[in-house]
Structures are given as C-alpha cells and as structure tokens.
Design a protein around this motif. Structure first.
Motif, PDB file in Angstrom:
ATOM      1  N   LEU A 127       0.814  -1.218   0.000  1.00  0.00           N
ATOM      2  CA  LEU A 127       0.000   0.000   0.000  1.00  0.00           C
ATOM      3  C   LEU A 127       0.848   1.268   0.000  1.00  0.00           C
ATOM      4  O   LEU A 127       0.381   2.326   0.411  1.00  0.00           O
ATOM      5  N   ALA A 128       2.110   1.163  -0.445  1.00  0.00           N
ATOM      6  CA  ALA A 128       2.971   2.337  -0.584  1.00  0.00           C
ATOM      7  C   ALA A 128       3.416   2.447  -2.031  1.00  0.00           C
ATOM      8  O   ALA A 128       3.759   1.446  -2.662  1.00  0.00           O
ATOM      9  N   GLU A 129       3.408   3.680  -2.559  1.00  0.00           N
ATOM     10  CA  GLU A 129       3.797   3.926  -3.939  1.00  0.00           C
ATOM     11  C   GLU A 129       5.272   4.329  -3.989  1.00  0.00           C
ATOM     12  O   GLU A 129       5.717   5.196  -3.219  1.00  0.00           O
ATOM     13  N   GLU A 132      18.264   2.727  -1.134  1.00  0.00           N
ATOM     14  CA  GLU A 132      17.059   3.026  -0.365  1.00  0.00           C
ATOM     15  C   GLU A 132      16.201   4.048  -1.100  1.00  0.00           C
ATOM     16  O   GLU A 132      16.698   5.059  -1.591  1.00  0.00           O
ATOM     17  N   VAL A 133      14.869   3.778  -1.171  1.00  0.00           N
ATOM     18  CA  VAL A 133      13.928   4.660  -1.869  1.00  0.00           C
ATOM     19  C   VAL A 133      12.757   4.931  -0.936  1.00  0.00           C
ATOM     20  O   VAL A 133      12.190   4.010  -0.340  1.00  0.00           O
ATOM     21  N   ALA A 134      12.375   6.199  -0.800  1.00  0.00           N
ATOM     22  CA  ALA A 134      11.239   6.584   0.035  1.00  0.00           C
ATOM     23  C   ALA A 134       9.964   6.600  -0.810  1.00  0.00           C
ATOM     24  O   ALA A 134       9.995   6.915  -2.008  1.00  0.00           O
ATOM     25  N   ASP A 149       5.862   5.584  10.196  1.00  0.00           N
ATOM     26  CA  ASP A 149       7.067   6.157   9.590  1.00  0.00           C
ATOM     27  C   ASP A 149       6.893   6.164   8.076  1.00  0.00           C
ATOM     28  O   ASP A 149       6.094   5.414   7.523  1.00  0.00           O
ATOM     29  N   GLN A 150       7.670   7.008   7.426  1.00  0.00           N
ATOM     30  CA  GLN A 150       7.591   7.051   5.969  1.00  0.00           C
ATOM     31  C   GLN A 150       7.995   5.694   5.396  1.00  0.00           C
ATOM     32  O   GLN A 150       9.036   5.150   5.758  1.00  0.00           O
ATOM     33  N   PRO A 151       7.188   5.135   4.517  1.00  0.00           N
ATOM     34  CA  PRO A 151       7.536   3.818   3.950  1.00  0.00           C
ATOM     35  C   PRO A 151       8.799   3.902   3.113  1.00  0.00           C
ATOM     36  O   PRO A 151       9.032   4.880   2.405  1.00  0.00           O
ATOM     37  N   ARG A 152       9.643   2.866   3.227  1.00  0.00           N
ATOM     38  CA  ARG A 152      10.888   2.794   2.472  1.00  0.00           C
ATOM     39  C   ARG A 152      11.034   1.398   1.896  1.00  0.00           C
ATOM     40  O   ARG A 152      10.452   0.443   2.398  1.00  0.00           O
ATOM     41  N   PRO A 197      10.707  -4.174   2.104  1.00  0.00           N
ATOM     42  CA  PRO A 197       9.915  -2.976   2.409  1.00  0.00           C
ATOM     43  C   PRO A 197       9.932  -2.691   3.909  1.00  0.00           C
ATOM     44  O   PRO A 197       9.866  -3.608   4.728  1.00  0.00           O
ATOM     45  N   VAL A 198      10.059  -1.416   4.276  1.00  0.00           N
ATOM     46  CA  VAL A 198      10.132  -0.993   5.672  1.00  0.00           C
ATOM     47  C   VAL A 198       8.984  -0.045   5.963  1.00  0.00           C
ATOM     48  O   VAL A 198       8.626   0.783   5.126  1.00  0.00           O
ATOM     49  N   SER A 199       8.414  -0.147   7.189  1.00  0.00           N
ATOM     50  CA  SER A 199       7.311   0.723   7.622  1.00  0.00           C
ATOM     51  C   SER A 199       6.139   0.635   6.645  1.00  0.00           C
ATOM     52  O   SER A 199       5.827   1.576   5.919  1.00  0.00           O
ATOM     53  N   GLN A 200       5.496  -0.504   6.608  1.00  0.00           N
ATOM     54  CA  GLN A 200       4.410  -0.724   5.661  1.00  0.00           C
ATOM     55  C   GLN A 200       3.199   0.149   5.990  1.00  0.00           C
ATOM     56  O   GLN A 200       2.923   0.451   7.149  1.00  0.00           O
ATOM     57  N   CYS A 201       2.487   0.535   4.959  1.00  0.00           N
ATOM     58  CA  CYS A 201       1.250   1.303   5.128  1.00  0.00           C
ATOM     59  C   CYS A 201       0.103   0.338   5.433  1.00  0.00           C
ATOM     60  O   CYS A 201       0.097  -0.810   4.983  1.00  0.00           O
ATOM     61  N   GLN A 202      -0.886   0.850   6.168  1.00  0.00           N
ATOM     62  CA  GLN A 202      -2.055   0.051   6.522  1.00  0.00           C
ATOM     63  C   GLN A 202      -3.309   0.896   6.318  1.00  0.00           C
ATOM     64  O   GLN A 202      -3.302   2.119   6.494  1.00  0.00           O
TER      65      GLN A 202
END
Length: 983
Positions: A203-205, A220-222, A233-236, A248-253
């Motif tokens: 769920l992050a673009e 690394e890409v934000a 946190d901002q997804p990365r 993927p880090v800090s997944q969106c929900q």
C-alpha cells in the motif's frame, strides 16, 4: 586447411532470430548491436588482418557480425572497440550481453596452431567521445569470455554470456574486445542498465529507480501511502542491483472502515466492519449485532446483548448467564458449625467464559430473616468466586440458613436482571459427653492401664474417645527448650492399655469424647501416672557389657579394612612407571602418515592411479569458465557420479597441443592432492586420464581465492573473523608439515574460500617432499621462486623446509590483516630482498591486533630454528580466539609505511590534476561521484577534510573510510613511503 573457407562456414552456418525481451521497465538499453544494423562504426586495431564485419540475410533483413579466425598466426593481439556509450547519470553498473560463437580448437587438424577458445572484454571511461583515438592502456579488463558449450562444426550453437561493468562514474564509456588467437564471431552486443519499476508495495507507492552498483547493492527509496492508508514512519524500500524491490520498511495500513484490495484501500461492504488501522481485511459483523453500513468501524449489539467494557469492538455481543444449577449443602465431617455449598455452572453462559459467583447468607428464625453478618465466614470468599464451591463456618446449630448463589459475567452490570439459585438448610448435631474422671487400673515398668468415666446422658449414644499422652519433662529439659510431643489415640471404649513405655517415668494424660458425627467435646484435666522401676539391675549391666563388646569388634574390623585399602593403593602407585604417561596418550600410538613424492615413481601414471580416483567424463558437466591456470582454463561444473548426489566442483583442464611431459606435470598435482585428507586442504574428487582431454576435479570453493575475496570485502570483517580464517590455514599447514611435506608457494592467492568462509590450502604445483637428511631440506637447481613470500634462506640457497613455509605463513597473515594488500607494495623484487637482508620487516597493517603482529614477527625471524612450528601457531591462534579481549590491543601504526600512500603527486611526479585522479591512485575511484556531489572538486578542498566529512559524503565501509582518511594524512605530511625506506 583453407582458413578463409572455415571463416565463411563458421559465420554463415549459424541462423538465429534475435528476440530481446526486456522485463517491464527493468532494463534500459544503451547499445544494441542488432538494432544498429550497418550503422555500427566500431573501431578495429589493427585495421588489416584483424576483426572483420560480415552480414547474413535473415527473414528478409541483414544480420551483421564481427568475426576473426587467425589461429594459424602467432602472437595475436586484435582489438574491436565500440562507439561511445552515453551513461545514465545514476547508473554506475551496466550489463553487457554477448551472443557469439567460438570454434573448438580440437576441430583443427594441424598440431602447430596457436589456438585459443576465449577472448577478453575490456572497458574504458571518458567524459566525451574521443573519436578514433585508441589507446590500449586506458582500458581495464572486465572478464575472460568463454563458451559454455563447445560443439563440432556441424552442430554449432550460439553462446550467450552476460558480464557486469561496475563502478562507472564518468559521462560515458567504451567497450573493447581483444582476441589473442581464437576463432570467434560476435553476433550481438547489448548494453543496458537495470531499474526498479514504479510499483505499489504494501500500500505504498514507489517511483522508478535506477539500480545501484557494487558499492550500493541496496539503494534506499522513500515512498508514500496510497489514499486512505497511513504509516507511523515514511515507507521505504530497497532497489537491488538486479532491478528488484526488496525489504519494504514501515508498511502502510488501511484506515478503520477500509481494507486492502488491488493495491488500494476500499470501503468495507455493508454487513462488514474494520475497527482499527491494520493490514487485516474487513470482517463480517459478529453474532448478536445489527447489520452495518458501508465503511463501518464497528457493529452495534442487538437488544438484550452487550459487550463488556474491556471487550474489543470486534467481539461477539453476549447475553446474561442463567442461574447456577444443582445447589447443594453438605455437612463437613469432624467439624462443628461447618458446611460446604456446591453447584454446577449455568446451563447458558451467554456466550462468555468470565463467569463468577456471589454467595449471600441469611439467618432465619421463624419467618424473620436477616443477613448472617461477619460472624459467619465463607472460604475462600463470598464474591467473585471462580470455583463452584464454598465452605461456610461458624454456623450455629438448630438454626435455619438461606444461601443464595448468583451467577455474573462481564456484561451483568448493564442489566437489572439477576440469575440466582437459593437453598435453605439447618445444622443439627449431638453434643459429645463430658469426661468426668480418669484412674489407673494397672501398671508395670513398661506399661500403664487406664480407665475413665463420662457424664450421664438422658439418651445413650455411641461415643468414641481421643486420648493424648506425653512424657513429663524434667527441669533440665525445660531449661533447654525441649519441644513437647504428644501421642494421640482414637479409641472405641473408655479404657486402654499403653505399652512400650520407659521404666520409672512419669507420663501426662488427657482425654475427650467425640460425638457420632465426629464433633469433639472438651478435654479432661491432664493427670500424671508413673511406670514401675526395672525388676533387676543385673540384667541391665549385662546388656551394657554385651553392647560394648559388639561395638569394639565393629570398630576393629573397620580399622583393618582401611589399612588394607591404603596398602593396596600404594602398591598400585608403585607399579605405575614413567612409561604410563607416554602410552596413555593416543597420539603417541598413532602411526604418522608420510607423503610420497609422485616424481619417485618410474611411471608417473602409476602414482596417479594409486592416489586419485578415475572419473568418466560423462559424469562431469562444465558450466562456466572461472579462471585460467598454467595448463589451461578452470571451469565451474557439476559432478554426478553413480550412487552419489550432485556436487559442485572445479574442473582444471589441459589445453590442446600439450606435450607428454606437460600432461605428466599437470596430473602430478592430482597425485599430490590425492594423498591429503583434511578439512583445511582442498579436496580432490578425482581425475580424467583415460580420455583425450585430461582433467583434475576438485571441490568447488564458492568465494574463490582469498586475496581477491579480502579485497572485495575490505573493512567488512572483524579481527576475530580474520584470525579465525588464519587459524584454518595454520591447521591445514600443520597437517602438511606433520606429513613431512613442504608447500613452497604458500600465499593468499593459493588459499581458497568456501561459502562458510572456511579457508583451504591449494595449488601444489611448486610443492616438494622433505628429504631424509638431518636438516630436512629440499634443494632445487632452478625454477621460479615467489620472492615476496619466500624466506631468506630459501631465496639464497634454494633450501625449503617447514620453517620456510612458516615465513610464508607470516606473509599470508599480513595479507589477511591488510585485506589483500600486496606485500611490499610496488617495491621490486631486488628492493624486497635488499630490505629483508637489512632487517626490514613489513609494518603492522591498519587495526592489526598487537598479538597477531607479534606472531608475524616471530614467523619472520632470520634464524629459522627460532621460528614457531605450525603446531605452536595453531595453539597461539586458538588462545586468541578463546579470549577475544586479547585482540583489542592494536599494534602501532604509521600510515606512511603501513599502506602505500601517494604524495601530492602522481606516479610521474606531477601534482594530481583532479580529485578523481587522486582517488584512482588509492583504488577508491568508486567514490568520485560522492566527492563531486558534495562539491569537493579540488585537492585543496580534500586537504581540509576530516573523518566526519568523509563519512557525510557517503563513505560507510570502515576500511574505505580509513584508507581515504590516511591518504589525506599522507598528503598533508608530504612524505612518501619510499623516503621512509630510504631512512
């Protein structure tokens, strides 16, 4: 043979329709030879008799190729250079895909041909197109290209190889192909870089990103969350060098009322809900709830159903519990005023498990009832009971009691309804009679007979009695605090005879009556009664004398046994001589295996058959060229022998046109390896000798040569890991030394590393066996000697021993701790020998533990008899590994000597013209772009930098950070290494 005709057959007999399928937005093509058609314009050198361009009509279009086949001419050096290839500003790594054909040298009949089956790929960077100017010295070698399969002329196949050109930093680059005597045709060259395509993950673009290079394997890409999704946190995410998204880090929900579907957050449907920010799907409304609308975050309970305060919104709505079942009151045995209430749980719990019970006690006289009050006790409690029983005490006899038990749950507080069960009960019991008198009926020295009477009752009942007695203490026992102990007897009659008492002793007795229900009455007064004295004193004296005699006999027997055991132990120690310690060691009993020199065999083939297993070539599959040795190419491959699982192996091959002596020398290494069996010695799988193409098959070491592996991982390993690798090498050399074997060419380049970072000694081409003379040396009359790794006596007198191998091991230690740095840097062999004879020794590398450097110096002692043995080295390294703190003390380090740092000038003495030129001189050119982006474009700016500045521009690896920092220190000091040696 007409080689021009061979060329024509080779380059027109191959038909292939090239279809290049690029994964969606993963590959961006910079050069496509097929698409360019006749507009190639590539440069050849020499122009005559070098690479030629050919063409072939395929499906109505022309297919162009470059080819060459000068196998009949010696000393070939033919170059083919591409046009200038523009680089994407952020693409530091490109891929070169080649499609080509190489002619098998065995297909030529002439033995005098100088034929190769490989050609080389080179690359050169530039900031602008230099046109037709061509300098070989500007190109760096990328790879040796070899065919995976070599077929006969009539069954040619197209070979495909993809190579990586890394660490690109300038605006563009050239590729070049060098032929040194092969028969080869290049049909396609495609150059491209990889990108990670724009995507939606969790769920992050994330935007399209160019894949990183060797020094930025993960870029690394934000990103940002899609609509109706949030993240703490901002997804990365990370883009790999292969153009793939990973980690993927800090997944969106999705927000409450929304669920993830097709990479978006959509509203929950009617009848479904989602109450929190999570990655879960919407759930159906639970039982006993009203249907919800679209995008619901919860479902409301129906009438008569509730949720407890602590229940989550996702919980089922619960009803009230029904009343407890089967309430029963039971009189407690052997107790007065006690009973036990018990019941069964409600038939309907309302769908809950948190059922508790409350017990209410009322005391009724006639029709009037009132609470029992605090006098009546309920155990464990009267509220919040989890068990279905309670004990009630302190009840009065002949009264009526009403007990009400209520069942409650977590939702009972939301309703006025009560779920109760009640029971009425009364306690009726008989008072026990009272003991009125106790008297002595008879007595002796060991027994007493007693009897007592009870009060008269209007109605006789069956009565039991509880009698307690004890010995009366004297004043001394009372003063010493002796504990009183009673003996208790339960009797059916009012008389008793007590035996086994002590003579002339006073005893105290008391008794109480028990009712038929077991309820006790009150105790009688405690009364004293005495036993009689002994009938005869003589009998007692005889017993004492007999007991003393028996005790004395037992003591005498024990003393004799102890003396005998001590004497036997002394005799045992006397029999054990000094030989016992020797023969107790299993190592002393093992016969020592000794190496056999295959050169002592009259027929060298006999040695091969004795020490190596023969493998049929059909069991071997070559996969890829991984190197080139003295005798031919080295392949990675697969060994699949009968009744054995598939094994990855390395395959050494013998190049075509060999002599019989070359074949024997080639196979002699297998005769040597076949005699060794140790986890730190390269393992021989077998040989191929009975067929035209001889091969040596060994275990495959995934990480290759140790020196290259260390250079590729500069600064990435701790001292503890490096010492562990050295310990493995030392163990392998101890094994060889124990077999009376000298290696003669011990160096990091001849140590192989597997996937577990386990090091194994290899390359036994220069090795020889120790002779039987007292010094155990081997003398040669010539041959090449690796000066930088060889001891002084071996250089001067050509005498090699295990002690000379220890010197070489010290050099290997230095190579390992310096991450593959070249020993003595760019000094000539003559300078190295002169420095060693003048007592110069290599300085400690950066961050080298002092204990490790001291061991190096011991290995480099001039007197070979004073150098440690390999067994001593293994023991020392084991101690260091068992005590990691011993590696914390770092040896003194002088950057001007310990690494070859340049001064402010290049190799030709002129000042560095650019930061890029300086970085290239210390092999750190991969950071040119980092310096440029940070605005550091002059050497004056470089001299002002500190360690923190270097880290801030993106240099993260500790080894690289220190190399650049120490280089700057050397630039400031204006002192080169050569001047230090001169001092």
């Amino acid at each position: 043979m007409d080689y021009r005709r061979v060329k024509r057959i080779l380059f027109v007999s191959v038909f292939m329709n090239f279809v290049f399928i690029s994964l969606q937005k993963k590959e961006e093509v910079l050069l496509d030879m097929v698409a360019s058609g006749a507009e190639l314009g590539w440069l050849t050198s020499p122009v005559e008799h070098g690479w030629e361009i050919g063409q072939r009509a395929v499906n109505g279009s022309l297919l162009y190729n470059y080819y060459i086949c000068n196998v009949e001419e010696r000393e070939q050096d033919n170059w083919l250079r591409t046009t200038f290839i523009q680089r994407h500003p952020t693409a530091s790594r490109v891929f070169v895909e080649l499609r080509f054909v190489v002619r098998d040298c065995n297909s030529f009949n002439a033995d005098s041909l100088i034929c190769k089956e490989t050609f080389n790929l080179y690359a050169s960077e530039a900031d602008a197109d230099i046109g037709t100017a061509f300098r070989k010295g500007l190109f760096r070698k990328v790879a040796t290209i070899a065919p995976d399969e070599i077929s006969s002329l009539g069954e040619m196949k197209m070979n495909i190889e993809t190579k990586v050109v890394d660490n690109l930093s300038r605006k563009g680059f050239y590729l070049a192909f060098q032929d040194i005597g092969a028969c080869v045709a290049i049909y396609s060259v495609r150059v491209y870089y990889k990108t990670c395509p724009a995507t939606v993950k969790s769920l992050a673009e994330f935007p399209e990103t160019v894949a990183g290079g060797e020094n930025q394997a993960l870029r690394e890409v934000a990103g940002s969350c899609v609509s109706n999704a949030v993240s703490e946190d901002q997804p990365r995410i990370y883009c790999t060098t292969d153009g793939e998204w990973v980690v993927p880090v800090s997944q969106c929900q999705c927000r409450p009322g929304f669920e993830a579907m097709n990479d978006a957050c959509q509203e929950c449907q009617s009848g479904f809900f989602k109450s929190s920010v999570s990655s879960e799907a919407c759930k159906p409304c639970p039982k006993n709830t009203q249907p919800s609308g679209h995008g619901a975050t919860s479902c409301t309970c129906m009438d008569g159903f509730y949720r407890a305060t602590e229940d989550p919104k996702t919980a089922v709505c619960s009803g009230l519990p029904s009343a407890p079942q089967s309430l029963v009151a039971t009189t407690a045995q052997m107790s007065i005023g006690r009973l036990q209430l018990s019941w069964r749980p409600p038939a309907d719990t309302g769908g809950r498990s948190d059922i508790t019970y409350t017990v209410v006690c009322e005391r009724c006289e006639g029709r009037a009832c009132q609470p029992c009050g605090e006098k009546v006790r309920l155990d464990p409690s009267n509220t919040d009971l989890k068990e279905t029983r309670v004990t009630v005490s302190e009840l009065e006899p002949h009264l009526n009691y009403t007990f009400t038990v209520e069942a409650r749950s977590g939702v009972s507080q939301f309703s006025n309804k009560r779920a109760t069960s009640s029971i009425n009960t009364a306690l009726h019991y008989t008072d026990p009679p009272k003991v009125t008198a106790m008297h002595l009926v008879d007595s002796s020295s060991t027994s007493l007979s007693l009897q007592w009477s009870v009060s008269h009752r209007s109605k006789p009942v069956a009565t039991r009695y509880e009698l307690m007695y004890r010995k009366k203490e004297n004043d001394e026992e009372i003063a010493n605090g002796k504990v009183t102990t009673y003996t208790v007897l339960v009797l059916e009659k009012n008389l008793v005879q007590i035996s086994d008492l002590s003579p002339s002793t006073v005893y105290l007795f008391k008794v109480q009556a028990l009712s038929p229900e077991g309820n006790p009455g009150s105790y009688s007064l405690e009364q004293e009664f005495s036993t009689l004295p002994q009938a005869s004193q003589k009998t007692g004296n005889t017993a004492v004398v007999l007991g003393a005699a028996i005790g004395g006999g037992v003591m005498l027997f024990i003393v004799v046994v102890v003396l005998l055991l001590r004497k036997r132990r002394r005799n045992s120690h006397t029999r054990q001589g000094p030989e016992d310690a020797y023969f107790s060691s299993p190592d002393q009993l093992k016969p020592l295996k000794t190496y056999v020199d295959p050169h002592t065999y009259e027929d060298p083939n006999t040695a091969v058959l004795k020490f190596a297993s023969e493998i049929h070539p059909s069991h071997i599959t070559k996969q890829k060229v991984i190197g080139a040795g003295e005798f031919g190419e080295v392949y990675r491959g697969i060994l699949k022998a009968p009744s054995r699982k598939e094994t990855a192996v390395a395959i050494k091959t013998l190049k075509p046109g060999y002599t019989e002596k070359q074949r024997q020398d080639f196979l002699s290494e297998a005769s040597i390896m076949g005699q060794f069996s140790h986890q730190n010695i390269i393992r021989l799988e077998g040989v191929v000798t009975k067929f035209k193409h001889a091969m040596i098959v060994t275990e495959y070491m995934e990480n290759g040569a140790l020196d290259k592996y260390l250079k590729d991982h500069d600064g990435e390993m701790s001292s503890f890991q490096l010492v562990g690798m050295l310990r493995g090498i030392a163990a392998g050399m101890k094994y060889l030394s124990d077999m009376s074997y000298v290696h003669r060419d011990l160096a990091a380049r001849n140590i192989l590393v597997n996937s577990n970072l386990e090091c194994k000694v290899s390359d036994f081409g220069l090795s020889r066996v120790l002779e039987d003379d007292p010094e155990g040396t081997y003398t040669t009359s010539g041959g090449k000697i690796p000066i930088r790794w060889t001891s002084p006596e071996a250089i001067a007198y050509r005498k090699f021993t295990s002690a000379s191998d220890v010197w070489s091991f010290g050099i290997v230690m230095w190579e390992v701790m310096a991450f593959g740095e070249r020993p003595y840097w760019d000094m000539s062999n003559h300078e190295v020998m002169k420095a060693i004879n003048e007592a110069f020794r290599l300085p400690a590398p950066m961050d080298c533990p002092s204990a490790v450097y001291q061991l190096m110096l011991q290995c480099w002692l001039q007197d070979r008899s004073k150098r440690p043995r390999f067994g001593d080295i293994v023991s020392i390294l084991d101690k260091l590994l068992k005590s990691p703190d011993s590696l914390k003390a770092i040896a003194d380090f002088d950057p001007r000597v310990s690494i070859r740092l340049p001064s402010t000038s290049g190799s030709d003495g002129s000042p560095f013209r650019s930061v890029a030129e300086w970085l290239e001189s210390i092999k750190m050119s991969q950071y040119s772009e980092n310096f440029s982006i940070a605005g550091i474009v002059s050497m004056e700016q470089v001299l002002q930098m500190k360690s923190e500045d270097i880290r801030n521009i993106g240099v993260r690896l500790p080894g690289h950070l220190k190399r650049i920092a120490y280089s700057i220190l050397g630039l400031k000091d204006q002192t080169s290494t050569l001047s230090v040696f001169a001092v």
